[in-house]
Design a protein around this motif. Structure first.
Motif, PDB file in Angstrom:
ATOM      1  N   GLU A  51     110.268  85.683  24.654  1.00  9.08           N
ATOM      2  CA  GLU A  51     109.410  86.568  25.442  1.00  9.08           C
ATOM      3  C   GLU A  51     109.919  86.766  26.871  1.00  9.08           C
ATOM      4  O   GLU A  51     109.350  87.557  27.616  1.00  9.08           O
ATOM      5  CB  GLU A  51     107.991  85.988  25.487  1.00  9.08           C
ATOM      6  CG  GLU A  51     107.319  85.943  24.123  1.00  9.08           C
ATOM      7  CD  GLU A  51     106.004  85.188  24.152  1.00  9.08           C
ATOM      8  OE1 GLU A  51     105.718  84.563  25.204  1.00  9.08           O
ATOM      9  OE2 GLU A  51     105.272  85.209  23.142  1.00  9.08           O
ATOM     10  N   SER A  52     110.981  86.057  27.246  1.00  5.40           N
ATOM     11  CA  SER A  52     111.496  86.131  28.613  1.00  5.40           C
ATOM     12  C   SER A  52     112.608  87.168  28.714  1.00  5.40           C
ATOM     13  O   SER A  52     113.200  87.578  27.714  1.00  5.40           O
ATOM     14  CB  SER A  52     112.025  84.757  29.050  1.00  5.40           C
ATOM     15  OG  SER A  52     111.016  83.781  28.965  1.00  5.40           O
ATOM     16  N   TYR A  91     109.943  80.836  13.511  1.00  2.92           N
ATOM     17  CA  TYR A  91     109.551  81.998  14.314  1.00  2.92           C
ATOM     18  C   TYR A  91     109.667  83.280  13.492  1.00  2.92           C
ATOM     19  O   TYR A  91     108.778  84.146  13.548  1.00  2.92           O
ATOM     20  CB  TYR A  91     110.447  82.072  15.552  1.00  2.92           C
ATOM     21  CG  TYR A  91     110.041  83.139  16.541  1.00  2.92           C
ATOM     22  CD1 TYR A  91     109.104  82.869  17.526  1.00  2.92           C
ATOM     23  CD2 TYR A  91     110.607  84.408  16.498  1.00  2.92           C
ATOM     24  CE1 TYR A  91     108.725  83.851  18.453  1.00  2.92           C
ATOM     25  CE2 TYR A  91     110.244  85.391  17.408  1.00  2.92           C
ATOM     26  CZ  TYR A  91     109.296  85.105  18.382  1.00  2.92           C
ATOM     27  OH  TYR A  91     108.928  86.079  19.276  1.00  2.92           O
ATOM     28  N   SER A 105     107.154  71.380  20.139  1.00  3.86           N
ATOM     29  CA  SER A 105     107.680  71.584  21.483  1.00  3.86           C
ATOM     30  C   SER A 105     108.852  72.564  21.459  1.00  3.86           C
ATOM     31  O   SER A 105     108.936  73.466  22.313  1.00  3.86           O
ATOM     32  CB  SER A 105     108.127  70.239  22.062  1.00  3.86           C
ATOM     33  OG  SER A 105     108.707  70.408  23.334  1.00  3.86           O
ATOM     34  N   THR A 160     109.649  80.301  21.561  1.00  3.67           N
ATOM     35  CA  THR A 160     108.757  81.448  21.739  1.00  3.67           C
ATOM     36  C   THR A 160     108.822  81.974  23.170  1.00  3.67           C
ATOM     37  O   THR A 160     108.882  83.191  23.402  1.00  3.67           O
ATOM     38  CB  THR A 160     107.314  81.062  21.378  1.00  3.67           C
ATOM     39  OG1 THR A 160     107.266  80.601  20.021  1.00  3.67           O
ATOM     40  CG2 THR A 160     106.375  82.244  21.542  1.00  3.67           C
ATOM     41  N   LYS A 161     108.805  81.053  24.135  1.00  3.05           N
ATOM     42  CA  LYS A 161     108.896  81.461  25.537  1.00  3.05           C
ATOM     43  C   LYS A 161     110.228  82.145  25.817  1.00  3.05           C
ATOM     44  O   LYS A 161     110.298  83.133  26.554  1.00  3.05           O
ATOM     45  CB  LYS A 161     108.740  80.227  26.431  1.00  3.05           C
ATOM     46  CG  LYS A 161     108.740  80.547  27.910  1.00  3.05           C
ATOM     47  CD  LYS A 161     108.513  79.291  28.755  1.00  3.05           C
ATOM     48  CE  LYS A 161     108.526  79.619  30.240  1.00  3.05           C
ATOM     49  NZ  LYS A 161     108.325  78.394  31.069  1.00  3.05           N
ATOM     50  N   LEU A 162     111.297  81.623  25.206  1.00  5.21           N
ATOM     51  CA  LEU A 162     112.620  82.224  25.382  1.00  5.21           C
ATOM     52  C   LEU A 162     112.643  83.653  24.853  1.00  5.21           C
ATOM     53  O   LEU A 162     113.199  84.559  25.490  1.00  5.21           O
ATOM     54  CB  LEU A 162     113.669  81.372  24.663  1.00  5.21           C
ATOM     55  CG  LEU A 162     115.117  81.879  24.720  1.00  5.21           C
ATOM     56  CD1 LEU A 162     115.681  81.699  26.124  1.00  5.21           C
ATOM     57  CD2 LEU A 162     115.981  81.160  23.695  1.00  5.21           C
ATOM     58  N   LEU A 171     107.530  76.132  20.860  1.00  4.17           N
ATOM     59  CA  LEU A 171     106.941  76.745  22.062  1.00  4.17           C
ATOM     60  C   LEU A 171     108.035  77.185  23.033  1.00  4.17           C
ATOM     61  O   LEU A 171     107.948  78.264  23.642  1.00  4.17           O
ATOM     62  CB  LEU A 171     105.992  75.746  22.736  1.00  4.17           C
ATOM     63  CG  LEU A 171     104.719  75.400  21.959  1.00  4.17           C
ATOM     64  CD1 LEU A 171     103.926  74.317  22.683  1.00  4.17           C
ATOM     65  CD2 LEU A 171     103.851  76.636  21.757  1.00  4.17           C
ATOM     66  N   ALA A 172     109.086  76.356  23.155  1.00  3.80           N
ATOM     67  CA  ALA A 172     110.194  76.722  24.039  1.00  3.80           C
ATOM     68  C   ALA A 172     110.927  77.955  23.506  1.00  3.80           C
ATOM     69  O   ALA A 172     111.321  78.840  24.281  1.00  3.80           O
ATOM     70  CB  ALA A 172     111.158  75.545  24.171  1.00  3.80           C
TER      71      ALA A 172
END
Length: 792
Positions: free
Chosen positions: A394-395, A513, A384, A390-392, A387-388
C-alpha cells in the motif's frame, strides 16, 4: 582427577547397585547384552527416586502417569529448590557441539561410521538443502541423477547414533563460552569420578550436582554435567583406541586393566547398545531444553501459558538427565580392573533401560509442547510478516524492486527468474521500472488459455515496456510431489515470458496476500504492477482477451478509454480470431458467425444461408464458432462441417479458438461489469447477453454483418424460417450492401408462435442482473436457480 580411576574403597555389594553409583564386578552369570526385557531385576536397596519396573514399554497413558505423576511432586520441589539462577543466559550450543563431537569420535569402532537418522535436529546451524535452495540454482529441469541426489539421505541401522550429526567443522573449541565454563566442567568431571567411585547413592549425588550448579540456568546445568561426563567418556575411549598403537596409551590401559574392547567389537556393541541408547535420549532431551530457551521472546513470553505448561517439566528432565549420566559413568568405571571378565548385573541393565525409557517419554512430551510453542510463534511471525507485506503493497516506492523482492525469495548472488525466451536464469533486476504483468495460477493452467496468451504475447510490439511474470501459487506448507515438479518444469520451459525458477521461491506471505486480498482461488489472473510496484489492475486478463496488447498499460483508465471508443460490430464481437477476417472485411463481404451443436440444424442452416446469398448475389463467408463449453459434440460438428464443406471452421487448433471466442465474450461481460455498466443501461452488454442466451438454448444461432458495418443476429427458431422464405423479401435486396439491413428488418418482425429463451450464467460470473428482458418478445424473463451436469 580428570580421568576414570578406580576407587581405593572396597566395591559395593551387588545388592546395592540398583540404588548407588558404586561400580562392582557382577557375577559372570548376568550378561548385560543378553538380559531379556522381561527379566526381573535383582533385589536392591529401596530408593524413592528409582523408576525400574518390570514393564519397559507401557501404554502412552501409563507412561505419562509414570513420568509426570503426583508421586514426583516432592522430588520436583526438591529440584526446584536448588535453582537460584544469578547469571546471564549463556549460549551453550558451542559446548554441546564439542560434546557431540566427542561422542561421535568415541565408542566402539563399529559405531563411529554410522550416520544419524535426523529424527531430531542435533546440530546447531547445520545447513539442510531445501527445495527453495535447490531451486535457486536450477535453470532447467534437473537430471534424474540430480533429483536422486537431492532426496538421498542416510538411514542408519541404529537410531542411537544421533551423536554423529555434527560435521567436524561445526564447532570452535576456542569459543569464549568454552573457556568461561571450562573450570566448572572439569570440576564436575572430577566430582563424578570421586562420587561414583566412592559408592554414592544416585539421588544424593544428583542433588549435590544440582546444588553446586544452582546459579546456572537449566540448560547450562545440563550441558555442564554432560560436558563433564564427555571428558571422562572421551578419555576412556581415547586410551582404548590408542592402546594398540601408542605405548603411552598401552601402559595406561594396562594399569587400568581395561578389557581389549576393540578386539571384541561385535560383543562390545551389544554390551554398549543400552548405554548408547540412554546417551542418545540424554542428547535429544538436552537439545529440546535448549530449544525452549531459544524461543524468541518477541513472539512468546516466558509467562505465556504455552511456555509455562512446557517448562514446568524441565526441572525434572534436568534431574533425570544428570542421573542418567551418573549411571553411564558408573557403568564405564565398572570396566576398570575387570579385564575380560566384565559383565553387568541385571539390576544395572534394568536401571539403564528404564532411564532411557523415562527420558524418551519426557522427550515426547517436551517435543509436543515445543511444537505447540513453535506453532504459536510461526502464526505470530506469519501475521507480523503479513501486516508488513500489506503495508509495503500500500506504500509508494521509487521503483518496483521492493515489492518484487518481497514477493520472490532472492539473494544477491542468485538468479530467481527464468527467462523463457532466452532459456536462462536472470536476476530480479531485469524487471526494474517495467510494467510487470503477474500471471497468477496454480499448476492447472488451461492449455488453451496458455496457447492463446502465448500467441498474443509473441505479437506484442511493446515488449520493452512490460514483461509477463508467471507466479505459480501452491500451498507453501505442502511439499511438491515428483509429478508436480514435472508439470511445473514442463510449463515453465514452454513459456516465452519470465517465470519464477521454482514455486517455493514465491514467499508464503505473498501467497497469502494473493489469496486473501486479490481473491485468487483457482481461475488464472493477470495482475498489473506499474513501474513503482503499485497494483494498477487486479484482473487484466479480460482486457488482454478483448484488445490484446493494444490495451497496454492495462489500467482501469485505459479500459474505460477503450470502451468509450468501441461500438457493437463484428470487429469487437470477433476481433481477429481468424486470419481470414481482415480479408473478408476489406472485401466488404457479408460475414456470418454461427454456433450450436445440432448437426442437423447446422446442415439446414448453412444450405439455406448459401441458397439465399447465391440467389441475391451476396458474397457470404460463414464461420462455425461452436459452443461456450466445447466438448465432444462440438468436435464431431467440426469434423462433419469440414468433411461436407458446409462452411469455414478454424483452420488449426479449432478447440483453442472456439474457447477463445467465448472467453472474449465473457471477458467483455466482466470488463463492462468492472467499469460499472449494466444490462439495463449499456447496449453492448445487452447484445452480449443475447448471444449468451442463444448459446444457452438447444438451437443454433447466427450473426450476420456486412464487413464492419451493419450487424444483426437471431436464434435458430427465427433465422431458419426467415432465410427459407427469402423469396418473400429478396426483392428488397437490390444491392449486396442491403442484405444485412433487410435481413435485420425481417428478423425483428418475425415472431414465432412459441419460443423459450434461456440465459445461463456461471456461478463465478459475479454480476447477476436483477432484471433480464427477453431478446425476442421484450418481456421480463423469470429467474431460476439451475444445477447442471453435462456428461457430453
Amino acid at each position: 582427577m580428570s580421568s576414570l580411576v578406580p576407587s581405593t574403597k572396597p566395591r559395593s555389594s551387588t545388592h546395592e547397585r540398583g540404588s548407588s553409583l558404586a561400580p562392582a564386578r557382577p557375577p559372570v552369570s548376568h550378561n548385560f547384552a543378553n538380559t531379556e526385557h522381561n527379566s526381573k531385576p535383582m533385589h536392591h536397596k529401596p530408593d524413592h527416586t528409582t523408576t525400574a519396573t518390570t514393564h519397559v514399554a507401557p501404554t502412552r497413558r501409563g507412561r505419562d502417569r509414570g513420568v509426570f505423576s503426583s508421586d514426583d511432586n516432592a522430588l520436583t520441589k526438591q529440584v526446584v529448590a536448588t535453582h537460584v539462577p544469578d547469571m546471564d543466559d549463556l549460549d551453550v550450543r558451542p559446548i554441546l557441539a564439542v560434546i557431540e563431537h566427542i561422542m561421535r569420535l568415541s565408542g566402539p569402532s563399529i559405531a563411529r561410521d554410522i550416520t544419524s537418522p535426523g529424527e531430531h535436529n542435533m546440530s546447531h546451524g547445520a545447513h539442510a538443502h531445501t527445495p527453495d535452495d535447490r531451486a535457486l540454482h536450477t535453470s532447467h529441469r534437473p537430471s534424474e541423477d540430480h533429483k536422486a541426489a537431492l532426496h538421498t539421505s542416510h538411514h542408519p541401522s541404529d537410531e542411537h547414533k544421533a551423536f554423529h550429526t555434527t560435521h567436524l567443522s561445526a564447532f570452535d573449541p576456542d569459543d569464549e563460552i568454552v573457556k568461561i565454563l571450562a573450570y566448572s566442567i572439569n570440576k564436575i568431571s572430577s566430582e563424578i569420578i570421586c562420587k561414583c567411585s566412592g559408592g554414592g547413592e544416585t539421588h544424593s549425588v544428583t542433588m549435590d550436582l544440582l546444588k553446586s550448579l544452582s546459579s546456572y540456568s537449566w540448560d547450562a546445568k545440563v550441558v555442564i554435567v554432560f560436558a563433564a561426563f564427555s571428558i571422562n567418556y572421551g578419555e576412556f575411549w581415547l586410551v582404548e583406541q590408542l592402546q594398540m598403537t601408542n605405548p603411552l596409551a598401552k601402559n595406561i590401559a594396562a594399569l587400568k586393566d581395561l578389557p581389549a574392547i576393540m578386539d571384541h567389537a561385535g560383543d562390545l556393541k551389544k554390551r554398549f547398545d543400552a548405554v548408547l541408547d540412554l546417551l542418545t535420549q540424554v542428547l535429544k532431551v538436552t537439545h529440546c531444553i535448549i530449544e525452549f530457551k531459544e524461543l524468541p521472546s518477541l513472539y512468546i513470553s516466558s509467562e505465556s501459558p504455552e511456555i509455562t505448561a512446557a517448562t514446568a517439566h524441565i526441572p525434572m528432565a534436568v534431574y533425570w538427565i544428570m542421573r542418567s549420566l551418573l549411571v553411564c559413568a558408573s557403568t564405564l568405571l565398572s570396566l576398570i580392573g575387570s579385564g575380560h571378565e566384565y559383565m553387568s548385573s541385571t539390576s544395572e541393565s534394568w536401571e539403564i533401560l528404564n532411564l532411557a525409557h523415562k527420558l524418551s517419554v519426557m522427550l515426547e512430551h517436551l517435543q509436543n509442547q515445543l511444537r505447540t510453542c513453535k506453532d504459536l510463534i510461526d502464526r505470530k511471525k506469519a501475521e507480523s510478516a503479513y501486516l508488513a507485506f500489506t503495508k509495503l503493497m500500500e506504500s509508494a516506492h521509487i521503483d518496483n524492486m521492493k515489492v518484487l523482492k518481497a514477493m520472490i525469495r532472492t539473494r544477491e548472488d542468485q538468479r530467481p527468474l527464468f527467462d523463457g525466451s532466452k532459456k536462462q536464469n536472470e536476476q530480479i533486476e531485469a524487471l526494474r521500472l517495467k510494467y510487470v504483468l503477474l500471471l497468477i495460477s496454480d499448476l492447472e493452467l488451461p492449455q488453451e488459455e496458455l496457447h492463446i496468451l502465448h500467441s498474443i504475447y509473441s505479437q506484442h510490439p511493446m515488449r520493452h515496456e512490460y514483461e509477463v511474470l508467471w507466479l505459480p501459487i501452491l500451498d507453501p506448507k505442502v511439499p511438491m510431489t515428483p509429478l508436480q515438479e514435472t508439470v511445473f518444469y514442463d510449463m515453465r520451459n514452454n513459456m516465452p515470458w519470465h517465470s519464477v525458477d521454482h514455486p517455493s521461491l514465491v514467499e508464503p506471505v505473498a501467497v497469502r496476500y494473493i489469496r486473501e486480498v486479490w481473491n485468487f482461488v483457482h481461475t488464472p489472473m493477470l495482475v498489473v504492477l506499474d513501474p513503482q510496484g503499485k497494483p494498477a489492475n487486479l484482473d487484466a486478463l479480460p482486457m488482454m482477451w478483448i484488445w490484446g496488447t493494444s490495451a497496454f498499460p492495462f489500467t482501469r483508465i485505459r479500459e474505460g478509454a477503450l470502451w468509450s471508443e468501441s461500438s457493437w460490430n463484428i470487429d469487437l464481437f470477433a476481433d481477429a480470431i481468424d486470419p481470414r477476417f481482415s480479408d473478408w472485411i476489406r472485401d466488404n463481404k457479408v460475414i456470418c458467425l454461427y454456433g450450436g451443436e445440432d448437426i442437423d440444424w447446422i446442415r439446414k442452416f448453412t444450405l439455406s444461408a448459401r441458397a439465399a446469398a447465391n440467389a441475391l448475389q451476396v458474397p457470404l463467408e460463414m464461420l462455425y464458432v461452436g459452443k461456450r463449453y466445447p466438448k465432444e459434440k462440438v468436435r464431431r460438428c467440426h469434423e462433419v462441417i469440414n468433411r461436407e464443406n458446409l462452411s469455414h471452421i478454424f483452420s488449426v487448433d479449432y478447440y483453442d479458438y472456439v474457447w477463445f471466442f467465448w472467453v472474449r465474450l465473457w471477458s467483455m461481460w466482466n470488463s463492462k461489469k468492472q467499469i460499472g455498466a449494466t444490462v439495463e443501461n449499456d447496449h453492448i452488454m445487452q447484445q452480449i447477453m443475447d448471444i449468451l442466451a442463444y448459446d444457452s438454448s438447444e438451437h443454433g444461432w447466427a450473426v450476420f454483418s456486412r464487413g464492419n458495418f451493419e450487424i444483426t443476429k437471431g436464434n435458430g427458431e427465427k433465422v431458419m424460417p426467415v432465410l427459407e422464405n427469402y423469396n418473400d423479401w429478396g426483392y428488397m435486396v437490390d444491392h449486396p450492401d442491403k442484405f444485412v439491413p433487410v435481413l435485420d428488418e425481417q428478423l425483428q418482425g418475425y415472431q414465432p408462435e412459441h419460443h423459450c429463451n434461456r440465459l445461463i450464467l456461471p456461478g463465478q460470473a459475479g454480476y447477476i442482473p436483477e432484471r433480464v428482458v427477453c431478446s425476442e418478445c421484450g418481456k421480463v424473463m423469470d429467474k431460476y436457480v439451475m444445477y447442471r451436469c453435462c456428461t457430453d
